[in-house]
Structures are given as structure tokens and as C-alpha cells.
Design a protein around this motif. Structure first.
Motif, PDB file in Angstrom:
ATOM      1  N   ARG A 131      30.604  40.900  26.188  1.00 19.66           N
ATOM      2  CA  ARG A 131      30.377  40.467  27.569  1.00 19.66           C
ATOM      3  C   ARG A 131      30.381  41.744  28.398  1.00 19.66           C
ATOM      4  O   ARG A 131      31.434  42.293  28.688  1.00 19.66           O
ATOM      5  CB  ARG A 131      31.454  39.478  28.024  1.00 19.66           C
ATOM      6  N   LEU A 132      29.204  42.196  28.762  1.00 21.04           N
ATOM      7  CA  LEU A 132      29.038  43.539  29.316  1.00 21.04           C
ATOM      8  C   LEU A 132      29.388  43.588  30.802  1.00 21.04           C
ATOM      9  O   LEU A 132      28.757  42.914  31.614  1.00 21.04           O
ATOM     10  CB  LEU A 132      27.585  43.992  29.118  1.00 21.04           C
ATOM     11  N   PRO A 133      30.389  44.396  31.197  1.00 19.73           N
ATOM     12  CA  PRO A 133      30.653  44.586  32.631  1.00 19.73           C
ATOM     13  C   PRO A 133      29.564  45.452  33.248  1.00 19.73           C
ATOM     14  O   PRO A 133      29.043  46.366  32.599  1.00 19.73           O
ATOM     15  CB  PRO A 133      32.013  45.284  32.651  1.00 19.73           C
ATOM     16  N   GLU A 134      29.237  45.164  34.499  1.00 13.82           N
ATOM     17  CA  GLU A 134      28.142  45.868  35.171  1.00 13.82           C
ATOM     18  C   GLU A 134      28.622  46.785  36.303  1.00 13.82           C
ATOM     19  O   GLU A 134      27.916  47.700  36.687  1.00 13.82           O
ATOM     20  CB  GLU A 134      27.161  44.850  35.775  1.00 13.82           C
ATOM     21  N   HIS A 135      29.804  46.507  36.858  1.00  7.78           N
ATOM     22  CA  HIS A 135      30.221  47.153  38.107  1.00  7.78           C
ATOM     23  C   HIS A 135      31.555  47.867  37.903  1.00  7.78           C
ATOM     24  O   HIS A 135      32.459  47.354  37.230  1.00  7.78           O
ATOM     25  CB  HIS A 135      30.343  46.105  39.214  1.00  7.78           C
ATOM     26  N   PHE A 136      31.677  49.064  38.564  1.00  8.16           N
ATOM     27  CA  PHE A 136      32.807  49.938  38.281  1.00  8.16           C
ATOM     28  C   PHE A 136      33.271  50.690  39.530  1.00  8.16           C
ATOM     29  O   PHE A 136      32.519  50.849  40.493  1.00  8.16           O
ATOM     30  CB  PHE A 136      32.419  50.969  37.207  1.00  8.16           C
ATOM     31  N   THR A 137      34.516  51.174  39.459  1.00 13.49           N
ATOM     32  CA  THR A 137      35.062  52.066  40.482  1.00 13.49           C
ATOM     33  C   THR A 137      34.559  53.483  40.220  1.00 13.49           C
ATOM     34  O   THR A 137      33.915  53.744  39.200  1.00 13.49           O
ATOM     35  CB  THR A 137      36.592  52.061  40.414  1.00 13.49           C
ATOM     36  N   PRO A 138      34.888  54.427  41.109  1.00 16.46           N
ATOM     37  CA  PRO A 138      34.438  55.813  40.881  1.00 16.46           C
ATOM     38  C   PRO A 138      34.938  56.423  39.577  1.00 16.46           C
ATOM     39  O   PRO A 138      34.275  57.324  39.034  1.00 16.46           O
ATOM     40  CB  PRO A 138      35.001  56.560  42.093  1.00 16.46           C
ATOM     41  N   ASP A 139      36.098  55.972  39.055  1.00 19.85           N
ATOM     42  CA  ASP A 139      36.570  56.507  37.775  1.00 19.85           C
ATOM     43  C   ASP A 139      36.163  55.619  36.602  1.00 19.85           C
ATOM     44  O   ASP A 139      36.709  55.723  35.510  1.00 19.85           O
ATOM     45  CB  ASP A 139      38.087  56.710  37.801  1.00 19.85           C
ATOM     46  N   TRP A 140      35.207  54.746  36.827  1.00 23.21           N
ATOM     47  CA  TRP A 140      34.613  53.894  35.799  1.00 23.21           C
ATOM     48  C   TRP A 140      35.595  52.852  35.237  1.00 23.21           C
ATOM     49  O   TRP A 140      35.560  52.517  34.067  1.00 23.21           O
ATOM     50  CB  TRP A 140      33.980  54.723  34.674  1.00 23.21           C
ATOM     51  N   THR A 141      36.424  52.328  36.135  1.00 26.39           N
ATOM     52  CA  THR A 141      37.228  51.155  35.803  1.00 26.39           C
ATOM     53  C   THR A 141      36.399  49.916  36.130  1.00 26.39           C
ATOM     54  O   THR A 141      35.891  49.794  37.246  1.00 26.39           O
ATOM     55  CB  THR A 141      38.527  51.128  36.629  1.00 26.39           C
ATOM     56  N   PRO A 142      36.219  48.986  35.186  1.00 29.09           N
ATOM     57  CA  PRO A 142      35.394  47.803  35.453  1.00 29.09           C
ATOM     58  C   PRO A 142      35.924  46.967  36.621  1.00 29.09           C
ATOM     59  O   PRO A 142      37.139  46.859  36.836  1.00 29.09           O
ATOM     60  CB  PRO A 142      35.461  47.020  34.140  1.00 29.09           C
ATOM     61  N   LEU A 143      34.987  46.403  37.375  1.00 31.19           N
ATOM     62  CA  LEU A 143      35.290  45.516  38.502  1.00 31.19           C
ATOM     63  C   LEU A 143      34.739  44.122  38.178  1.00 31.19           C
ATOM     64  O   LEU A 143      33.659  43.746  38.638  1.00 31.19           O
ATOM     65  CB  LEU A 143      34.653  46.048  39.785  1.00 31.19           C
ATOM     66  N   PRO A 144      35.450  43.328  37.388  1.00 28.22           N
ATOM     67  CA  PRO A 144      34.899  42.043  36.935  1.00 28.22           C
ATOM     68  C   PRO A 144      34.650  41.031  38.049  1.00 28.22           C
ATOM     69  O   PRO A 144      33.842  40.125  37.873  1.00 28.22           O
ATOM     70  CB  PRO A 144      35.956  41.532  35.949  1.00 28.22           C
ATOM     71  N   GLU A 145      35.307  41.189  39.201  1.00 30.45           N
ATOM     72  CA  GLU A 145      35.126  40.228  40.296  1.00 30.45           C
ATOM     73  C   GLU A 145      34.097  40.695  41.319  1.00 30.45           C
ATOM     74  O   GLU A 145      33.879  40.009  42.331  1.00 30.45           O
ATOM     75  CB  GLU A 145      36.468  39.968  40.980  1.00 30.45           C
ATOM     76  N   TYR A 146      33.461  41.825  41.091  1.00 29.99           N
ATOM     77  CA  TYR A 146      32.506  42.371  42.059  1.00 29.99           C
ATOM     78  C   TYR A 146      31.389  41.378  42.342  1.00 29.99           C
ATOM     79  O   TYR A 146      30.803  40.787  41.440  1.00 29.99           O
ATOM     80  CB  TYR A 146      31.915  43.679  41.513  1.00 29.99           C
ATOM     81  N   ASN A 147      31.108  41.174  43.624  1.00 31.73           N
ATOM     82  CA  ASN A 147      30.036  40.297  44.118  1.00 31.73           C
ATOM     83  C   ASN A 147      30.215  38.828  43.716  1.00 31.73           C
ATOM     84  O   ASN A 147      29.232  38.084  43.640  1.00 31.73           O
ATOM     85  CB  ASN A 147      28.658  40.797  43.686  1.00 31.73           C
ATOM     86  N   ARG A 148      31.444  38.398  43.530  1.00 32.70           N
ATOM     87  CA  ARG A 148      31.669  36.975  43.273  1.00 32.70           C
ATOM     88  C   ARG A 148      31.114  36.124  44.421  1.00 32.70           C
ATOM     89  O   ARG A 148      30.635  35.005  44.201  1.00 32.70           O
ATOM     90  CB  ARG A 148      33.164  36.692  43.089  1.00 32.70           C
ATOM     91  N   ASP A 149      31.176  36.673  45.643  1.00 36.70           N
ATOM     92  CA  ASP A 149      30.681  35.927  46.807  1.00 36.70           C
ATOM     93  C   ASP A 149      29.170  36.035  46.981  1.00 36.70           C
ATOM     94  O   ASP A 149      28.588  35.321  47.796  1.00 36.70           O
ATOM     95  CB  ASP A 149      31.373  36.420  48.083  1.00 36.70           C
ATOM     96  N   GLU A 150      28.520  36.939  46.243  1.00 38.42           N
ATOM     97  CA  GLU A 150      27.062  37.087  46.282  1.00 38.42           C
ATOM     98  C   GLU A 150      26.543  37.139  44.843  1.00 38.42           C
ATOM     99  O   GLU A 150      25.958  38.133  44.415  1.00 38.42           O
ATOM    100  CB  GLU A 150      26.655  38.339  47.048  1.00 38.42           C
ATOM    101  N   PRO A 151      26.741  36.064  44.099  1.00 42.04           N
ATOM    102  CA  PRO A 151      26.485  36.120  42.655  1.00 42.04           C
ATOM    103  C   PRO A 151      25.031  36.282  42.268  1.00 42.04           C
ATOM    104  O   PRO A 151      24.738  36.719  41.153  1.00 42.04           O
ATOM    105  CB  PRO A 151      27.030  34.780  42.157  1.00 42.04           C
ATOM    106  N   ALA A 152      24.095  35.965  43.156  1.00 36.69           N
ATOM    107  CA  ALA A 152      22.673  36.022  42.814  1.00 36.69           C
ATOM    108  C   ALA A 152      22.000  37.295  43.316  1.00 36.69           C
ATOM    109  O   ALA A 152      20.771  37.353  43.391  1.00 36.69           O
ATOM    110  CB  ALA A 152      21.949  34.803  43.368  1.00 36.69           C
ATOM    111  N   ASP A 153      22.779  38.309  43.647  1.00 37.95           N
ATOM    112  CA  ASP A 153      22.202  39.577  44.092  1.00 37.95           C
ATOM    113  C   ASP A 153      21.156  40.046  43.072  1.00 37.95           C
ATOM    114  O   ASP A 153      21.383  39.978  41.862  1.00 37.95           O
ATOM    115  CB  ASP A 153      23.306  40.629  44.224  1.00 37.95           C
ATOM    116  N   PRO A 154      19.999  40.536  43.537  1.00 35.00           N
ATOM    117  CA  PRO A 154      18.938  40.897  42.590  1.00 35.00           C
ATOM    118  C   PRO A 154      19.244  42.127  41.743  1.00 35.00           C
ATOM    119  O   PRO A 154      18.657  42.298  40.671  1.00 35.00           O
ATOM    120  CB  PRO A 154      17.725  41.156  43.493  1.00 35.00           C
ATOM    121  N   PHE A 155      20.169  42.978  42.195  1.00 30.84           N
ATOM    122  CA  PHE A 155      20.454  44.201  41.448  1.00 30.84           C
ATOM    123  C   PHE A 155      21.910  44.316  41.002  1.00 30.84           C
ATOM    124  O   PHE A 155      22.201  45.013  40.030  1.00 30.84           O
ATOM    125  CB  PHE A 155      20.090  45.427  42.290  1.00 30.84           C
TER     126      PHE A 155
END
Length: 389
Positions: free
Chosen positions: A203-227
Motif C-alpha cells: 500500500r504505497l504512501p504518496e505524501h511526505f514531510t521534508p524528512d520523508w516521513t509518510p503522511l497517511p492522512e494527507y488530503n483526507r478532506d480533499e480525497p479526489a485531488d487530481p495530483f
């Protein structure tokens, strides 16, 4: 069956002063949409592939794209690099990866200014985006290269891998940059696929902090973002799986994990994604519990699934991949193909109605053209252009 030449006829209508515009479903450029660098670069690449196939007039369209990316309003001639759009002056790795890809394909076909575009784009990529300590690319700068966003993303790095492999093929083995680019592509893929994806049961994480820690909840409020959608993006898992095979084709003594992890990532996307909500097709995104988050069907997701299946069929000789490719492409021809334009609708509801929650119109030929070319039994090389050449 979708006809490549008719699709290219449709794509050609996007040519406008300064680049290639955003096509609506009626075949007309949507005037309200600003000129976008990634679309101009992708179309330049697509028409370069068409030129390699011998399509009349394709060379002039490649020239148009190169000139637009070199001297048009999308390039920052004073400070270097390319703006996201004619109305957005941010400078992103995602956009620059496609400029590298356009320059690479233009170089392969010998387009005037193509090699200069590639050299310029690679210089910006290496000096502004590539982080050698991380083995990955950073995401986004402001126009003056003074402020770097805190966000880090896998999507831009995925296209950075694709562009790096294409650039290496275009430069040739005699250029020392080619080996460096392939090494960078391998490093990025190792971190993303052999690292984060493997560690999270594919299950590939897509979003990260500057030190490359995964952000699994990123864009939960905008789940259909095109990018930057929330959760697991099925189409990207197929793309990464296929890119592992392209890397394997150009890596001396390739590590076994390239094909092993590619198979595992492909299988996870196929088994968890297909009909996850009970309706045929691949939803845009899943949550970390494998439940559907955004059920819309995107044409590019299906294209990448077919392209990956075709690539694995050719590399492994396993008939199941060919069976999946045929099944999924038949679904695309039935549901997505637009008999009016010759292209595919870009977004559908789960029951097959045309939708526009994330994508409107039919602006992009890149995914569909590459799917069609990889569906003709061609061998997997470092890049699609190298396969055709």
C-alpha cells in the motif's frame, strides 16, 4: 478498438500559440483553462512518439512544442525553469519531469532545439530538484527559487524516474549523464517500491514531510485531488510496477527485487483495486483498509493497468498478465472509448456515466497513446521512445 491515428488526429487539435491547450470533450480547446506546462510537454512527447511511427506532420508538432517550451510564456527565461501554468508561477518537480521527457523524445527524433531543451531541463532538474542525500526529488519552489515547499511527494518522483530513463536513452551511453540518471532512477525506485511500498504490504504512501516521513492522512478532506489524492492511488501502483521493468531493462546485473517487487505491487493493485466497490473497473483511490475512498473511474488508471499488464506479460511470459491486459482493455473500449472524438472519456462514475469531479474534457493523450504502443508486443526498454526506435 481505439485507433491510434484517430486519437492523434484528435490530440492535434490542441495546438495553440505558446503550446498545447486543454481539450474539451467536443474537440475544442477550453479557452478558460490556462496554458499548462505539463500538457504542453506531454503532447510534445506524444507527437515525438508519433514521429517515430512515421506519422505525417508529427515532426512539425514536435517542433511547435519544443519552441513553446524554449521561448514561450511557460518558461522563465530570466531565472530558469518552467512555470506550472501561464497563470501559476510555481515551479514543480512534476512539471519539470515532463519537460525533461519532452526534451528527451525531441532529442531522439532530432527535432530542432530538442537537445538544447533536454540539456536545459536536465540542468534545472539536477540543480533545483534532485536531492542526492535522499535519493529523491524535492517537490516545489516559488518562481524565484527562494522558497522550497515542505511537501514531498511520490508522484513527481515516479515521473522523475520515467523522465530520467528517457533522458538517459536519448543521451546515449557515451554521455556520462546517462549512467548517473539511471542510477538516480534506481535509487528513487528502491526507496519508494522496495522501501515504503514493501514495508506497508504494498500500500504505497504518496505524501511526505521534508524528512520523508509518510503522511497517511494527507488530503483526507480533499480525497479526489487530481495530483495529490488521499490514500492509495491504484494507477500509481501500476505505473511504479511497470517502471521497475523499464529500470530492469537498462540496469547491469539488475537486483532481483525489481521484478519481485514489481509483481507484488502489480498484484496488490489488481486484486485490491478491481471492482473494489462491487462494480467493474478500478476506483481512483482506496483507503488504508482497502475500502474505496474515491470511486470515480479515471481513464489514466485503466491505461496504466493495461500497460503494466502488457509489460509483465512480455517480460515474464506468464499468460495471466496477457489475459488481464485483454480483459481490462476490453472494459476500456466498452466504457471509456468515445466514438465521437476517438479518445477516451477521462472520468466516469462507477456505473459508467461521464463525470467531471476531478477531470473534465479530454485533455490528455499521454496515458492512452503509451498504452496503445505498449500493447503491440514491443519489448520493454528504458523508455517508450527507445522501444519504438
Amino acid at each position: 478498438m481505439t485507433d491510434l491515428q484517430r486519437l492523434l488526429d484528435f490530440a492535434e487539435r490542441s495546438a495553440v500559440p505558446g503550446g498545447f491547450g486543454f481539450l474539451g470533450g467536443n474537440g475544442q480547446v477550453i479557452a478558460e483553462r490556462p496554458l499548462m506546462t505539463f500538457i504542453t510537454a506531454r503532447k510534445t512527447h506524444v507527437f515525438g512518439l508519433a514521429q517515430l511511427l512515421g506519422r505525417p506532420g508529427a515532426g512539425e508538432l514536435v517542433r511547435h512544442g519544443v519552441e513553446a517550451l524554449t521561448d514561450g510564456p511557460l518558461r522563465d527565461a530570466a531565472r530558469g525553469g518552467w512555470y506550472a501554468t501561464a497563470e501559476d508561477d510555481t515551479k514543480s518537480a512534476y512539471v519539470h519531469a515532463f519537460v525533461v521527457l519532452a526534451g528527451a523524445t525531441a532529442t531522439v527524433v532530432g527535432a530542432p532545439g530538442g537537445r538544447e531543451l533536454l540539456d536545459d531541463a536536465l540542468d534545472v532538474w539536477q540543480t533545483r530538484f534532485w536531492d542526492d542525500d535522499a535519493g529523491l526529488a524535492v517537490e516545489e519552489w516559488d518562481a524565484g527559487w527562494t522558497r522550497l515547499s515542505d511537501y514531498r511527494g511520490a508522484n513527481a518522483n515516479m515521473h522523475g524516474v520515467e523522465a530520467s530513463l528517457a533522458a538517459a536513452d536519448a543521451l546515449g551511453d557515451g554521455d556520462p549523464r546517462a549512467a548517473r540518471l539511471r542510477t538516480q532512477a534506481l535509487r528513487s525506485t528502491e526507496r519508494v517500491v522496495h522501501g515504503w511500498a514493501r514495508e506497508r504490504a504494498w500500500r504505497l504512501p504518496e505524501h511526505f514531510t521534508p524528512d520523508w516521513t509518510p503522511l497517511p492522512e494527507y488530503n483526507r478532506d480533499e480525497p479526489a485531488d487530481p495530483f495529490r489524492p488521499y490514500g492509495v492511488t491504484i494507477g500509481h501502483q501500476f505505473e511504479w510496477a511497470r517502471l521497475a521493468l523499464h529500470l530492469r531493462a537498462v540496469t547491469p546485473e539488475p537486483p532481483a527485487w525489481l521484478i519481485d517487487d514489481g509483481v507484488a505491487l502489480f498484484d496488490a493493485a489488481a486484486t485490491r483495486g478491481w471492482a473494489a466497490d462491487g462494480a467493474d473497473g478500478f476506483p481512483y483511490t482506496l483507503g488504508w483498509d482497502d475500502r474505496v475512498v474515491v470511486g470515480a473511474r479515471m481513464h489514466w488508471v485503466l491505461c496504466e493497468a493495461v500497460a503494466a499488464a502488457e509489460a509483465f506479460a512480455g517480460v515474464t511470459g506468464d499468460r495471466r498478465y496477457g489475459d488481464l491486459a485483454r480483459r481490462w482493455r476490453a472494459h476500456g473500449e466498452e466504457r471509456f472509448a468515445d466514438p465521437v472524438t476517438g479518445s477516451w472519456h477521462h472520468e466516469l462514475t462507477p456505473d459508467g456515466r461521464v463525470a467531471s469531479g476531478t477531470w473534465d474534457g479530454q485533455p490528455d493523450a499521454y496515458h492512452l497513446v503509451q498504452m496503445l504502443l505498449l500493447s503491440e508486443g514491443r519489448p520493454v526498454r528504458g523508455s517508450v521512445a527507445a522501444t519504438l526506435r
